[in-house]
Design a protein around this motif. Structure first.
Motif, PDB file in Angstrom:
ATOM      1  N   LEU A  14     -56.918 -38.430   9.255  1.00  0.00           N
ATOM      2  CA  LEU A  14     -55.563 -38.982   9.231  1.00  0.00           C
ATOM      3  C   LEU A  14     -54.545 -37.892   9.556  1.00  0.00           C
ATOM      4  CD1 LEU A  14     -55.769 -41.215   6.033  1.00  0.00           C
ATOM      5  CD2 LEU A  14     -55.521 -42.033   8.388  1.00  0.00           C
ATOM      6  N   ASP A  15     -53.592 -38.234  10.399  1.00  0.00           N
ATOM      7  CA  ASP A  15     -52.574 -37.275  10.826  1.00  0.00           C
ATOM      8  C   ASP A  15     -51.353 -37.377   9.910  1.00  0.00           C
ATOM      9  OD1 ASP A  15     -51.660 -35.477  13.263  1.00  0.00           O
ATOM     10  OD2 ASP A  15     -49.985 -36.810  12.770  1.00  0.00           O
ATOM     11  N   ILE A  16     -50.960 -36.245   9.311  1.00  0.00           N
ATOM     12  CA  ILE A  16     -49.847 -36.233   8.369  1.00  0.00           C
ATOM     13  C   ILE A  16     -48.557 -36.721   9.031  1.00  0.00           C
ATOM     14  CG2 ILE A  16     -48.383 -34.797   6.889  1.00  0.00           C
ATOM     15  CD1 ILE A  16     -51.192 -35.264   5.800  1.00  0.00           C
ATOM     16  N   ASP A  17     -48.306 -36.264  10.270  1.00  0.00           N
ATOM     17  CA  ASP A  17     -47.084 -36.682  10.960  1.00  0.00           C
ATOM     18  C   ASP A  17     -47.062 -38.191  11.186  1.00  0.00           C
ATOM     19  OD1 ASP A  17     -45.896 -34.197  11.095  1.00  0.00           O
ATOM     20  OD2 ASP A  17     -46.781 -33.693  13.028  1.00  0.00           O
ATOM     21  N   ASP A  18     -48.210 -38.757  11.547  1.00  0.00           N
ATOM     22  CA  ASP A  18     -48.279 -40.207  11.754  1.00  0.00           C
ATOM     23  C   ASP A  18     -48.015 -40.955  10.454  1.00  0.00           C
ATOM     24  OD1 ASP A  18     -48.839 -39.822  14.424  1.00  0.00           O
ATOM     25  OD2 ASP A  18     -50.998 -40.173  14.227  1.00  0.00           O
ATOM     26  N   THR A 130     -48.326 -41.464  -5.036  1.00  0.00           N
ATOM     27  CA  THR A 130     -48.261 -42.136  -3.734  1.00  0.00           C
ATOM     28  C   THR A 130     -47.747 -43.568  -3.803  1.00  0.00           C
ATOM     29  OG1 THR A 130     -50.597 -42.719  -3.986  1.00  0.00           O
ATOM     30  CG2 THR A 130     -50.089 -40.754  -2.700  1.00  0.00           C
ATOM     31  N   TYR A 131     -47.586 -44.121  -5.001  1.00  0.00           N
ATOM     32  CA  TYR A 131     -47.093 -45.493  -5.094  1.00  0.00           C
ATOM     33  C   TYR A 131     -45.686 -45.586  -4.487  1.00  0.00           C
ATOM     34  CZ  TYR A 131     -46.360 -50.148  -6.759  1.00  0.00           C
ATOM     35  OH  TYR A 131     -46.139 -51.480  -6.787  1.00  0.00           O
ATOM     36  N   PRO A 132     -45.385 -46.640  -3.706  1.00  0.00           N
ATOM     37  CA  PRO A 132     -46.108 -47.903  -3.525  1.00  0.00           C
ATOM     38  C   PRO A 132     -46.950 -47.978  -2.240  1.00  0.00           C
ATOM     39  CG  PRO A 132     -43.895 -48.155  -2.713  1.00  0.00           C
ATOM     40  CD  PRO A 132     -44.009 -46.728  -3.169  1.00  0.00           C
ATOM     41  N   THR A 140     -60.812 -47.493  -0.404  1.00  0.00           N
ATOM     42  CA  THR A 140     -59.613 -46.918  -1.019  1.00  0.00           C
ATOM     43  C   THR A 140     -58.907 -47.999  -1.825  1.00  0.00           C
ATOM     44  OG1 THR A 140     -58.249 -47.386   0.939  1.00  0.00           O
ATOM     45  CG2 THR A 140     -59.311 -45.222   0.824  1.00  0.00           C
ATOM     46  N   SER A 141     -58.175 -47.589  -2.840  1.00  0.00           N
ATOM     47  CA  SER A 141     -57.504 -48.542  -3.726  1.00  0.00           C
ATOM     48  C   SER A 141     -56.304 -49.182  -3.053  1.00  0.00           C
ATOM     49  CB  SER A 141     -57.037 -47.841  -5.006  1.00  0.00           C
ATOM     50  OG  SER A 141     -58.133 -47.366  -5.739  1.00  0.00           O
ATOM     51  N   GLN A 142     -56.107 -50.456  -3.322  1.00  0.00           N
ATOM     52  CA  GLN A 142     -54.927 -51.192  -2.858  1.00  0.00           C
ATOM     53  C   GLN A 142     -54.182 -51.660  -4.097  1.00  0.00           C
ATOM     54  OE1 GLN A 142     -54.517 -51.224   0.529  1.00  0.00           O
ATOM     55  NE2 GLN A 142     -56.398 -50.044   0.514  1.00  0.00           N
ATOM     56  N   PRO A 143     -53.256 -50.844  -4.610  1.00  0.00           N
ATOM     57  CA  PRO A 143     -52.657 -51.145  -5.920  1.00  0.00           C
ATOM     58  C   PRO A 143     -51.699 -52.325  -5.890  1.00  0.00           C
ATOM     59  CG  PRO A 143     -51.546 -49.290  -4.894  1.00  0.00           C
ATOM     60  CD  PRO A 143     -52.701 -49.637  -4.006  1.00  0.00           C
ATOM     61  N   MET A 144     -51.627 -53.004  -7.034  1.00  0.00           N
ATOM     62  CA  MET A 144     -50.604 -54.020  -7.264  1.00  0.00           C
ATOM     63  C   MET A 144     -50.605 -55.128  -6.218  1.00  0.00           C
ATOM     64  SD  MET A 144     -49.107 -52.797 -10.037  1.00  0.00           S
ATOM     65  CE  MET A 144     -47.420 -53.330 -10.235  1.00  0.00           C
ATOM     66  N   ALA A 177     -49.911 -36.338   0.137  1.00  0.00           N
ATOM     67  CA  ALA A 177     -50.535 -36.871  -1.076  1.00  0.00           C
ATOM     68  C   ALA A 177     -51.328 -38.141  -0.767  1.00  0.00           C
ATOM     69  CB  ALA A 177     -49.474 -37.150  -2.132  1.00  0.00           C
ATOM     70  N   LEU A 178     -50.813 -38.958   0.136  1.00  0.00           N
ATOM     71  CA  LEU A 178     -51.490 -40.206   0.493  1.00  0.00           C
ATOM     72  C   LEU A 178     -52.820 -39.917   1.180  1.00  0.00           C
ATOM     73  CD1 LEU A 178     -51.096 -43.267   0.390  1.00  0.00           C
ATOM     74  CD2 LEU A 178     -50.008 -43.133   2.640  1.00  0.00           C
ATOM     75  N   LYS A 179     -52.837 -38.940   2.071  1.00  0.00           N
ATOM     76  CA  LYS A 179     -54.092 -38.552   2.722  1.00  0.00           C
ATOM     77  C   LYS A 179     -55.071 -37.986   1.704  1.00  0.00           C
ATOM     78  CE  LYS A 179     -56.154 -35.590   6.255  1.00  0.00           C
ATOM     79  NZ  LYS A 179     -55.920 -34.723   7.436  1.00  0.00           N
ATOM     80  N   GLU A 180     -54.582 -37.107   0.843  1.00  0.00           N
ATOM     81  CA  GLU A 180     -55.457 -36.526  -0.184  1.00  0.00           C
ATOM     82  C   GLU A 180     -56.066 -37.613  -1.051  1.00  0.00           C
ATOM     83  OE1 GLU A 180     -55.348 -33.437  -4.004  1.00  0.00           O
ATOM     84  OE2 GLU A 180     -53.526 -33.800  -2.833  1.00  0.00           O
ATOM     85  N   ARG A 181     -55.244 -38.587  -1.438  1.00  0.00           N
ATOM     86  CA  ARG A 181     -55.752 -39.670  -2.272  1.00  0.00           C
ATOM     87  C   ARG A 181     -56.820 -40.479  -1.552  1.00  0.00           C
ATOM     88  NH1 ARG A 181     -52.253 -44.806  -3.210  1.00  0.00           N
ATOM     89  NH2 ARG A 181     -53.978 -46.255  -3.402  1.00  0.00           N
ATOM     90  N   ALA A 182     -56.595 -40.798  -0.278  1.00  0.00           N
ATOM     91  CA  ALA A 182     -57.577 -41.570   0.481  1.00  0.00           C
ATOM     92  C   ALA A 182     -58.908 -40.827   0.562  1.00  0.00           C
ATOM     93  CB  ALA A 182     -57.042 -41.858   1.884  1.00  0.00           C
ATOM     94  N   VAL A 183     -58.844 -39.528   0.828  1.00  0.00           N
ATOM     95  CA  VAL A 183     -60.068 -38.721   0.899  1.00  0.00           C
ATOM     96  C   VAL A 183     -60.755 -38.687  -0.452  1.00  0.00           C
ATOM     97  CG1 VAL A 183     -60.961 -36.372   1.238  1.00  0.00           C
ATOM     98  CG2 VAL A 183     -59.286 -37.306   2.845  1.00  0.00           C
TER      99      VAL A 183
END
Length: 224
Positions: A14-18, A130-132, A140-144, A177-183
């Motif tokens: 995953l690209d951080i800029d994207d 990372t919410y929301p 990967t989790s899909q919260p709420m 943080a979102l990329k880290e969480r996905a990994v």
């Protein structure tokens, strides 16, 4: 359907800029409404947490050893059943942040004006950081619940802070943080799969299978 290993490679690529572009396009600013920290109707607040994140909160200098594992985390309720005596038993595969008597996150507090705050803000888990947002990868989790907006692989979930301006720096921080969480979520799922051994047809207690093996509700290994 792709394997978890293939999904993990996608997460690592995953690209951080994207991701930051997508977050900027959707827009977000926390309003401190507390909705993401509270239980909803009769359902307790449920936020997944990794075992090392539980230990970080448990051992944080800020709390000076006041917390133990059960103060920080509880077994994810899915897959558990209630005995005639009212106790829970069965097997589950994740930890969730502990809740108070109202079903709200145990780390959530409100001031007299009703403004919410996380008392563990500096040590809060990745799902809270990372919410929301989430990424649209299997494993990967899909919260709420379902997404209410999306840009590319980035999904946004219900939150009154969506649609507000966000700085590029904040979008990039959130993207990292979102990329880290996905990994991490995919690494956890793979490890749980590889470590899993059934506790038996009648474990007689709650067993949580995480990336470190089977544990009791206090975080100790089942075999001890």
């Amino acid at each position: 359907m792709q394997s978890l290993e293939a999904e993990l490679e996608e997460a690592r690529a995953l690209d951080i800029d994207d991701l930051a572009d997508a977050i900027e396009s959707i827009g977000f600013e926390c309003t401190r409404c507390g909705a993401c920290c509270k239980g909803e109707d009769e359902d307790d607040h449920t936020a997944t947490v990794f075992p090392d994140e539980v230990r970080e909160l448990e051992e944080s200098d800020e709390y000076e050893g006041d917390y133990d594992w059960r103060d920080v985390a509880r077994p994810m309720p899915y897959g558990l059943s209630e005995t005639e005596a009212g106790d829970l038993e069965g097997e589950t595969f994740e930890w969730a942040l502990q809740t108070d008597d109202c079903g709200d996150c145990t780390f959530y507090e409100e001031d007299e004006s009703g403004t919410g705050a996380c008392v563990a803000h500096d040590d809060r888990p990745l799902i809270c950081r990372t919410y929301p947002f989430s990424v649209a990868l299997a494993g990967t989790s899909q919260p709420m619940g379902e997404a209410v907006d999306e840009e590319g692989v980035v999904r946004a979930h219900e939150c009154e802070g969506l649609g507000r301006d966000i700085s590029r720096a904040d979008a990039e921080e959130l993207a990292r943080a979102l990329k880290e969480r996905a990994v991490r979520e995919l690494e956890e799922a793979i490890a749980v799969r590889d470590e899993y051994a059934p506790a038996g047809p009648d474990p007689g207690e709650v067993v949580v299978h995480d990336s470190e093996g089977a544990k009791r509700i206090d975080g100790t290994p089942l075999e001890e």
